[in-house]
Design a protein around this motif. Structure first.
Motif, mmCIF file in Angstrom:
data_model
loop_
_atom_site.group_PDB
_atom_site.id
_atom_site.type_symbol
_atom_site.label_atom_id
_atom_site.label_comp_id
_atom_site.label_asym_id
_atom_site.label_seq_id
_atom_site.Cartn_x
_atom_site.Cartn_y
_atom_site.Cartn_z
ATOM 1 N N GLU A 1 63.191 129.381 -1.322
ATOM 2 C CA GLU A 1 62.614 130.031 -2.500
ATOM 3 C C GLU A 1 63.056 129.282 -3.753
ATOM 4 O OE1 GLU A 1 60.581 132.814 -2.647
ATOM 5 O OE2 GLU A 1 60.430 132.507 -0.485
ATOM 6 N N HIS A 2 62.133 129.181 -4.696
ATOM 7 C CA HIS A 2 62.427 128.455 -5.925
ATOM 8 C C HIS A 2 61.411 128.887 -6.974
ATOM 9 C CE1 HIS A 2 63.445 125.342 -8.716
ATOM 10 N NE2 HIS A 2 64.225 124.695 -7.865
ATOM 11 N N ASP A 3 61.887 129.396 -8.126
ATOM 12 C CA ASP A 3 60.973 129.814 -9.197
ATOM 13 C C ASP A 3 60.004 128.712 -9.571
ATOM 14 O OD1 ASP A 3 62.102 132.300 -9.359
ATOM 15 O OD2 ASP A 3 63.298 131.879 -11.148
ATOM 16 N N CYS A 4 60.507 127.491 -9.638
ATOM 17 C CA CYS A 4 59.665 126.376 -10.069
ATOM 18 C C CYS A 4 58.471 126.191 -9.139
ATOM 19 C CB CYS A 4 60.485 125.094 -10.161
ATOM 20 S SG CYS A 4 59.542 123.693 -10.785
ATOM 21 N N ALA B 1 67.225 117.131 -23.663
ATOM 22 C CA ALA B 1 66.523 115.955 -24.165
ATOM 23 C C ALA B 1 65.022 116.034 -23.902
ATOM 24 C CB ALA B 1 67.094 114.688 -23.518
ATOM 25 N N TRP B 2 64.628 116.316 -22.654
ATOM 26 C CA TRP B 2 63.218 116.261 -22.258
ATOM 27 C C TRP B 2 62.462 117.560 -22.536
ATOM 28 C CZ3 TRP B 2 61.137 111.702 -20.712
ATOM 29 C CH2 TRP B 2 62.027 110.700 -20.317
ATOM 30 N N LEU B 3 63.161 118.691 -22.607
ATOM 31 C CA LEU B 3 62.545 120.004 -22.816
ATOM 32 C C LEU B 3 61.406 120.280 -21.824
ATOM 33 C CD1 LEU B 3 62.393 120.085 -26.740
ATOM 34 C CD2 LEU B 3 64.203 120.952 -25.248
ATOM 35 N N PRO B 4 61.669 120.193 -20.522
ATOM 36 C CA PRO B 4 60.612 120.455 -19.534
ATOM 37 C C PRO B 4 60.182 121.917 -19.590
ATOM 38 C CG PRO B 4 62.738 120.203 -18.452
ATOM 39 C CD PRO B 4 62.968 119.913 -19.894
ATOM 40 N N PRO B 5 58.882 122.202 -19.586
ATOM 41 C CA PRO B 5 58.396 123.553 -19.865
ATOM 42 C C PRO B 5 58.663 124.600 -18.800
ATOM 43 C CG PRO B 5 56.576 122.109 -19.267
ATOM 44 C CD PRO B 5 57.783 121.239 -19.420
ATOM 45 N N LYS C 1 63.939 127.523 -17.448
ATOM 46 C CA LYS C 1 64.085 128.799 -18.163
ATOM 47 C C LYS C 1 64.592 128.580 -19.593
ATOM 48 C CE LYS C 1 68.669 129.625 -16.250
ATOM 49 N NZ LYS C 1 69.413 130.269 -15.190
ATOM 50 N N GLU C 2 65.379 127.531 -19.811
ATOM 51 C CA GLU C 2 65.946 127.275 -21.134
ATOM 52 C C GLU C 2 64.889 126.883 -22.170
ATOM 53 O OE1 GLU C 2 68.974 125.715 -18.044
ATOM 54 O OE2 GLU C 2 66.802 125.771 -18.264
ATOM 55 N N THR D 1 54.663 128.639 -22.471
ATOM 56 C CA THR D 1 54.115 128.213 -21.187
ATOM 57 C C THR D 1 53.365 129.329 -20.474
ATOM 58 O OG1 THR D 1 55.893 126.608 -20.988
ATOM 59 C CG2 THR D 1 54.736 127.191 -18.969
ATOM 60 N N PRO D 2 52.045 129.248 -20.380
ATOM 61 C CA PRO D 2 51.264 130.332 -19.794
ATOM 62 C C PRO D 2 51.416 130.431 -18.281
ATOM 63 C CG PRO D 2 49.840 128.467 -20.211
ATOM 64 C CD PRO D 2 51.204 128.113 -20.777
#
Length: 199
Positions: free
Chosen positions: A129-132, A177-181, A184-185, A192-193
């Motif tokens: 299981e993984h939220d991503c 640095a990258w701010l991946p959408p 959770k941070e 992010t829809p």
């Protein structure tokens, strides 16, 4: 009744269509809105892809007492694997890693990092299981419905600290640095829809 949290500051109600099956079961996001959302991420991430971390005020990105890490590290240079890599009979990567879930935007040739994670066991992390995984599935479905092509991959960086605390510190600096959408941070930054649909 479920509270709908659809990031309406970015996505106008005119661009979201709901079926009568129930809230969030069949959400359509307009192609123009998806492309605008991707473009905002490209605007932030593209300079980092082009120059590494040297020219984007990330001089202290790789502080590690145990490993000397390359300050101009670029995840685009890592081998892309399909997200279904964990079903292969032989593991491609094993051991501690930082991993990047990415999409190549077909019409522009740009890449975006959707998620950054760390693991003690690269061969096992993506199996459970993984939220991503849910966010990626929602993202893929939304792009498919809007006739936007996705070229998703996962890339593992194995040259990372073996100690979990140091690896997590590195992961957090990469996220900052990258701010991946899909992390959770950073979800609120990009409105992010695809994460709102499954929360």
């Amino acid at each position: 009744m479920k509270k709908l949290n659809l990031q309406c500051d970015l996505f106008n109600n005119n661009n979201l269509n709901f079926s009568d099956k129930g809230p969030l079961q069949d959400v359509f996001i307009d192609k123009k809105i998806i492309k605008e959302w991707q473009a905002k991420i490209i605007t932030h991430q593209s300079p980092i892809f082009k120059s590494g971390h040297i020219d984007v005020n990330q001089y202290s990105l790789f502080e590690s007492s145990s490993d000397e890490l390359n300050a101009s590290f670029n995840p685009i240079e890592l081998t892309p694997l399909p997200l279904s890599f964990w079903r292969w009979p032989k593991a491609m990567h094993e051991g501690p890693a930082v991993y990047f879930v990415m999409d190549e935007i077909i019409d522009s040739g740009e890449n975006i990092i959707l998620y950054i994670g760390e693991t003690i066991s690269a061969e096992k992390r993506w199996k459970g299981e993984h939220d991503c995984k849910d966010y990626i599935s929602s993202y893929s479905d939304s792009l498919h419905k809007a006739n936007v092509k996705a070229k998703l991959s996962i890339r593992f960086w194995l040259d990372v600290p073996t100690k979990t605390k140091e690896r997590r510190k590195l992961e957090q600096k990469l996220i900052q640095a990258w701010l991946p959408p899909f992390n959770k941070e950073t979800r609120e930054i990009w409105a992010t829809p695809f994460t709102s649909q499954i929360n």
